[in-house]
Write a protein that holds these residues in place. Structure first.
Motif, PDB file in Angstrom:
ATOM      1  N   PRO A 293      43.106  45.553  42.489  1.00 43.02           N
ATOM      2  CA  PRO A 293      43.483  45.029  43.803  1.00 43.02           C
ATOM      3  C   PRO A 293      44.127  43.652  43.672  1.00 43.02           C
ATOM      4  O   PRO A 293      43.844  42.910  42.735  1.00 43.02           O
ATOM      5  N   LEU A 294      45.028  43.353  44.605  1.00 37.47           N
ATOM      6  CA  LEU A 294      45.766  42.090  44.593  1.00 37.47           C
ATOM      7  C   LEU A 294      45.510  41.343  45.885  1.00 37.47           C
ATOM      8  O   LEU A 294      45.406  41.945  46.944  1.00 37.47           O
ATOM      9  N   SER A 295      45.442  40.022  45.799  1.00 44.22           N
ATOM     10  CA  SER A 295      45.330  39.228  47.020  1.00 44.22           C
ATOM     11  C   SER A 295      46.711  39.106  47.651  1.00 44.22           C
ATOM     12  O   SER A 295      47.712  39.464  47.044  1.00 44.22           O
ATOM     13  N   TYR A 296      46.758  38.581  48.887  1.00 43.92           N
ATOM     14  CA  TYR A 296      48.034  38.460  49.577  1.00 43.92           C
ATOM     15  C   TYR A 296      48.994  37.516  48.865  1.00 43.92           C
ATOM     16  O   TYR A 296      50.192  37.616  48.999  1.00 43.92           O
ATOM     17  N   ASP A 297      48.428  36.562  48.107  1.00 42.63           N
ATOM     18  CA  ASP A 297      49.309  35.622  47.411  1.00 42.63           C
ATOM     19  C   ASP A 297      49.551  36.021  45.960  1.00 42.63           C
ATOM     20  O   ASP A 297      49.933  35.205  45.133  1.00 42.63           O
ATOM     21  N   GLY A 298      49.290  37.313  45.642  1.00 45.38           N
ATOM     22  CA  GLY A 298      49.677  37.810  44.332  1.00 45.38           C
ATOM     23  C   GLY A 298      48.701  37.506  43.209  1.00 45.38           C
ATOM     24  O   GLY A 298      49.075  37.507  42.038  1.00 45.38           O
ATOM     25  N   LYS A 299      47.420  37.284  43.549  1.00 45.74           N
ATOM     26  CA  LYS A 299      46.427  37.086  42.493  1.00 45.74           C
ATOM     27  C   LYS A 299      45.662  38.384  42.244  1.00 45.74           C
ATOM     28  O   LYS A 299      45.320  39.111  43.178  1.00 45.74           O
ATOM     29  N   VAL A 300      45.380  38.654  40.962  1.00 42.65           N
ATOM     30  CA  VAL A 300      44.619  39.850  40.608  1.00 42.65           C
ATOM     31  C   VAL A 300      43.158  39.616  40.995  1.00 42.65           C
ATOM     32  O   VAL A 300      42.574  38.590  40.641  1.00 42.65           O
ATOM     33  N   LEU A 301      42.580  40.592  41.720  1.00 42.74           N
ATOM     34  CA  LEU A 301      41.308  40.295  42.365  1.00 42.74           C
ATOM     35  C   LEU A 301      40.042  40.513  41.556  1.00 42.74           C
ATOM     36  O   LEU A 301      39.088  39.777  41.652  1.00 42.74           O
ATOM     37  N   ASN A 302      39.960  41.570  40.800  1.00 37.81           N
ATOM     38  CA  ASN A 302      38.758  41.688  39.973  1.00 37.81           C
ATOM     39  C   ASN A 302      39.021  42.515  38.743  1.00 37.81           C
ATOM     40  O   ASN A 302      39.987  43.253  38.661  1.00 37.81           O
ATOM     41  N   GLY A 303      38.159  42.360  37.777  1.00 45.57           N
ATOM     42  CA  GLY A 303      38.419  42.916  36.470  1.00 45.57           C
ATOM     43  C   GLY A 303      37.844  44.288  36.243  1.00 45.57           C
ATOM     44  O   GLY A 303      37.455  44.614  35.127  1.00 45.57           O
ATOM     45  N   ASP A 304      37.760  45.086  37.315  1.00 49.12           N
ATOM     46  CA  ASP A 304      37.181  46.416  37.192  1.00 49.12           C
ATOM     47  C   ASP A 304      37.899  47.229  36.111  1.00 49.12           C
ATOM     48  O   ASP A 304      37.299  47.748  35.196  1.00 49.12           O
ATOM     49  N   VAL A 305      39.221  47.321  36.223  1.00 45.83           N
ATOM     50  CA  VAL A 305      39.980  48.133  35.268  1.00 45.83           C
ATOM     51  C   VAL A 305      40.654  47.263  34.202  1.00 45.83           C
ATOM     52  O   VAL A 305      40.721  47.626  33.035  1.00 45.83           O
ATOM     53  N   LEU A 306      41.166  46.111  34.618  1.00 50.66           N
ATOM     54  CA  LEU A 306      41.830  45.207  33.680  1.00 50.66           C
ATOM     55  C   LEU A 306      41.019  43.910  33.592  1.00 50.66           C
ATOM     56  O   LEU A 306      41.358  42.912  34.228  1.00 50.66           O
ATOM     57  N   PRO A 307      39.938  43.909  32.801  1.00 48.49           N
ATOM     58  CA  PRO A 307      39.020  42.772  32.822  1.00 48.49           C
ATOM     59  C   PRO A 307      39.666  41.438  32.453  1.00 48.49           C
ATOM     60  O   PRO A 307      39.262  40.399  32.957  1.00 48.49           O
ATOM     61  N   THR A 308      40.700  41.465  31.612  1.00 47.08           N
ATOM     62  CA  THR A 308      41.300  40.194  31.192  1.00 47.08           C
ATOM     63  C   THR A 308      42.249  39.627  32.248  1.00 47.08           C
ATOM     64  O   THR A 308      42.824  38.568  32.069  1.00 47.08           O
ATOM     65  N   TRP A 309      42.426  40.342  33.359  1.00 51.46           N
ATOM     66  CA  TRP A 309      43.404  39.937  34.361  1.00 51.46           C
ATOM     67  C   TRP A 309      42.786  39.269  35.587  1.00 51.46           C
ATOM     68  O   TRP A 309      43.513  38.794  36.460  1.00 51.46           O
ATOM     69  N   ALA A 310      41.454  39.251  35.687  1.00 46.37           N
ATOM     70  CA  ALA A 310      40.824  38.743  36.910  1.00 46.37           C
ATOM     71  C   ALA A 310      41.288  37.324  37.218  1.00 46.37           C
ATOM     72  O   ALA A 310      41.247  36.449  36.367  1.00 46.37           O
ATOM     73  N   GLY A 311      41.744  37.097  38.437  1.00 48.08           N
ATOM     74  CA  GLY A 311      42.143  35.765  38.889  1.00 48.08           C
ATOM     75  C   GLY A 311      43.547  35.360  38.480  1.00 48.08           C
ATOM     76  O   GLY A 311      44.025  34.295  38.862  1.00 48.08           O
ATOM     77  N   VAL A 312      44.234  36.219  37.715  1.00 46.83           N
ATOM     78  CA  VAL A 312      45.570  35.853  37.235  1.00 46.83           C
ATOM     79  C   VAL A 312      46.573  35.816  38.384  1.00 46.83           C
ATOM     80  O   VAL A 312      46.563  36.683  39.264  1.00 46.83           O
ATOM     81  N   ASP A 313      47.423  34.804  38.371  1.00 45.25           N
ATOM     82  CA  ASP A 313      48.488  34.671  39.366  1.00 45.25           C
ATOM     83  C   ASP A 313      49.740  35.334  38.811  1.00 45.25           C
ATOM     84  O   ASP A 313      50.384  34.831  37.885  1.00 45.25           O
ATOM     85  N   LEU A 314      50.100  36.494  39.368  1.00 51.91           N
ATOM     86  CA  LEU A 314      51.222  37.273  38.814  1.00 51.91           C
ATOM     87  C   LEU A 314      52.534  36.492  38.865  1.00 51.91           C
ATOM     88  O   LEU A 314      53.369  36.612  37.964  1.00 51.91           O
ATOM     89  N   ALA A 315      52.713  35.706  39.922  1.00 51.96           N
ATOM     90  CA  ALA A 315      53.959  34.943  40.058  1.00 51.96           C
ATOM     91  C   ALA A 315      54.096  33.972  38.897  1.00 51.96           C
ATOM     92  O   ALA A 315      55.161  33.846  38.278  1.00 51.96           O
ATOM     93  N   GLU A 316      52.981  33.297  38.593  1.00 51.51           N
ATOM     94  CA  GLU A 316      52.990  32.296  37.532  1.00 51.51           C
ATOM     95  C   GLU A 316      53.352  32.933  36.190  1.00 51.51           C
ATOM     96  O   GLU A 316      54.151  32.408  35.419  1.00 51.51           O
ATOM     97  N   ILE A 317      52.724  34.090  35.925  1.00 52.11           N
ATOM     98  CA  ILE A 317      52.923  34.764  34.633  1.00 52.11           C
ATOM     99  C   ILE A 317      54.339  35.319  34.495  1.00 52.11           C
ATOM    100  O   ILE A 317      54.967  35.206  33.453  1.00 52.11           O
ATOM    101  N   PHE A 318      54.844  35.951  35.566  1.00 53.93           N
ATOM    102  CA  PHE A 318      56.106  36.672  35.426  1.00 53.93           C
ATOM    103  C   PHE A 318      57.343  35.848  35.793  1.00 53.93           C
ATOM    104  O   PHE A 318      58.417  36.094  35.269  1.00 53.93           O
ATOM    105  N   SER A 319      57.194  34.893  36.702  1.00 55.43           N
ATOM    106  CA  SER A 319      58.400  34.224  37.200  1.00 55.43           C
ATOM    107  C   SER A 319      59.072  33.374  36.119  1.00 55.43           C
ATOM    108  O   SER A 319      60.273  33.175  36.148  1.00 55.43           O
ATOM    109  N   THR A 320      58.282  32.903  35.150  1.00 54.59           N
ATOM    110  CA  THR A 320      58.895  32.123  34.080  1.00 54.59           C
ATOM    111  C   THR A 320      59.645  33.028  33.105  1.00 54.59           C
ATOM    112  O   THR A 320      60.460  32.569  32.326  1.00 54.59           O
TER     113      THR A 320
END
Lengths: 395, 395
Positions: free
Chosen positions: A153-180
């Protein structure tokens, strides 16, 4: 005349609205475009003339509609724009590039270890996308956008919400990771929501604006579509059907609770049961194959899973009273052996059962996308429909 | 200048929109009206001058808002219009008449035998409303409308959907029954949906546009409110929380299934258990009183009910991820002894529990209307907001 990149992102001009309308539909008549954009027929006609002259819109086919002259079907010129869909899955990344007629131009699948980091994934996506674009004679900056489907699941501002399936991704800001790494507009959405978008754009629910999609694959997920848009809930975690608790004393689930629907009807849990039964490793495809054949043991596994699946869907129906359920995911490919007990169980666990007069029971359809195509094509649809959260607007 | 009846029903003119806006709010500032109607400040100002001159709108109070001159609070003139709310309940009919400031002018409660027919009810409503209006110096035709709350789901065209609570009403067309007897616009809605409307108009959720209301009373029901409107589902039977199946082998429910939430957390079932325990007849009010006192047996009844209630709400949250739950009905008046175990149970049966980072857990509030006022006041709100199905338009 502007170029298509500008028109695609222009949310106000008639030409911009037509371009996005055609992008979402793939092909449409002037009348359909007038209806979907709310623009008058003459405004549509004027803008289409301009778009034809600029080589952005082309005539593709004629559509007969009862009496009279068949309506001209229009499409964006294949070369007028490309967009990409990325699936960040469990142990895999898949990247597809489509043209504006929805034709797939490039499709790359990259296996990656289960606990990959966001940085590794973003690097992989950049590298693969760069070479995929190169082979098409374009650059990433030429793309109208990249849609990202992620197994969380993703928050409205593009943060990964919990690590159920992708544990290393919890809290990651997709914009920050991909926009660069990606120099084009980015959209992101949960993979189940992308699945619903794929069905609405290319699949079994074209033209349907209200339905509930249940996906039975390795996990159990889905989407609620109301008035043509995916319902996300306050923090982006609506439609977590896999976590409907059916038995508070049931098996422990990754979410921290017990007896969740996916511990009964999710592929991972079914495979584990099949392996215990056969004493051998079993893949999801083998499981599906054996269940379809009606092999001893497997027939019961799938019947029991269908019983719980119908129960969860029945509860969902009592809560939302939807007109239509779409059943997706690998378990749906098993066919009758899964779908018949599911529907029987549904009727015993919902208020909307056929015996209660006036309370209309929902229709059931099987999704068109039954493999993993739904999520990556849904990621493409994210760009075409500009439905998802824009995590990095065009600069 | 038109009269208020015409303005109330006029969906297009600025004056009509302001009248309906004020009717829904009870009182509001010009700024709030501009915001809620979408009309410009100067349009609002011009129309308000006309409405003041016609004696339809009056200045009621001043509202301080930080610095500067306090904003003038406006209301419809109390005498400018009246509307009625009718509750068709289980063994009772209640009829309320309100003026446009939301003041209750008349409130009549009529006990009626459990299996009353629609014709009997409609006759009773006509007779009582006639004399209630008479005592206010008006006739039924002078009412802006009558809102009807009924203890059953309703179809979009105003048909009663099933005989769960009112068995003699299944399939009845409310317009047919009431329009021959009541000479004014009619609106009708399920009583739980009316409860949500009452909370939005007068209660704990004024200004909230997204919430889920759970009502624990003799039965278990509720409403889903999204973007300020009640979600009805395709055939009007959404939010049937009482029929969430928690145990397929549980007690038989009136709906034909087993183990529905209301067989655990509905007042009828709890009373039955209390009577078995005490060997004496027990009313719902006695039950609530004893549970609040923490009497032996009752404490456990209510803890077990709260456990199941929290489970049902947890499932609802996993499906809809709402920001807010409102808890209504007589069981909510028990207070902590019901609410604390409910919230504990909720956290163990939902994905939106406090231990999962990023997935926001909903807030819980207790409804303001905890008796039966919610439904009849919601029926009044139906008219004020013109939310419900109009089963008989003004002639």
């Amino acid at each position: 005349m502007q170029n298509i990149n500008e028109l695609f992102l222009d949310h106000d001009s008639p030409a911009g609205r037509l371009v996005r309308g055609l992008a979402a539909f793939g092909a449409a008549t002037a009348g359909q475009l007038s209806k979907s954009t709310g623009l008058g027929r003459s405004t549509v006609s004027t803008a289409l003339t301009e778009l034809r002259d600029a080589g952005i819109v082309i005539d593709v086919d004629a559509k007969a509609s009862g009496f009279g002259r068949p309506s001209q079907l229009l499409s964006l010129s294949p070369g007028s724009g490309r967009c990409a869909g990325v699936l960040l899955g469990l142990g895999e990344i898949r990247i597809v590039i489509c043209d504006m007629t929805h034709a797939v131009l490039s499709d790359v699948w990259i296996p990656i270890r289960r606990d990959y980091t966001p940085e590794e994934a973003a690097d992989q996506v950049r590298d693969s996308l760069t070479s995929q674009c190169q082979s098409l004679g374009i650059t990433i900056a030429d793309l109208l956008g990249v849609g990202v489907a992620i197994s969380a699941p993703l928050s409205y501002d593009g943060k990964v919400l919990n690590g159920d399936v992708l544990p290393t991704w919890a809290g990651v800001d997709l914009a920050e990771i991909f926009s660069t790494r990606l120099d084009c507009p980015l959209h992101a959405e949960n993979e189940s929501h992308c699945g619903a978008l794929a069905e609405m754009t290319w699949g079994s629910t074209v033209g349907e604006s209200d339905f509930i999609l249940y996906k039975f694959d390795l996990g159990v997920g889905g989407a609620i579509v109301r008035d043509g848009a995916v319902v996300r809930g306050v923090s982006g975690s609506a439609a977590e059907f896999g976590h409907i608790v059916l038995d508070p004393d049931g098996a422990y689930c990754r979410c921290g609770n017990r007896g969740c629907l996916q511990t009964y009807a999710g592929g991972y849990h079914l495979i584990r049961r099949a392996e215990e039964f056969s004493g051998q490793p079993v893949t999801i495809d083998q499981f599906v194959e054996r269940a379809r054949e009606g092999r001893i043991g497997y027939r019961r596994f799938i019947e029991d899973a269908a019983e719980k699946a119908g129960w969860g869907m029945g509860i969902t129906s009592s809560i939302l009273n939807p007109p239509l359920f779409v059943i997706a995911g690998k378990l749906a490919t098993i066919g009758k052996a899964f779908l018949e007990p599911l529907e029987r169980s549904f009727n015993r666990h919902t208020l909307q059962h056929p015996d209660l007069p006036g309370v209309s029971a929902p229709r059931f359809v099987v999704a068109k996308f039954l493999g993993n195509d739904d999520t990556v094509m849904g990621a493409v649809a994210l760009v075409l429909r500009q439905h998802g959260r824009i995590v990095s607007p065009a600069t």
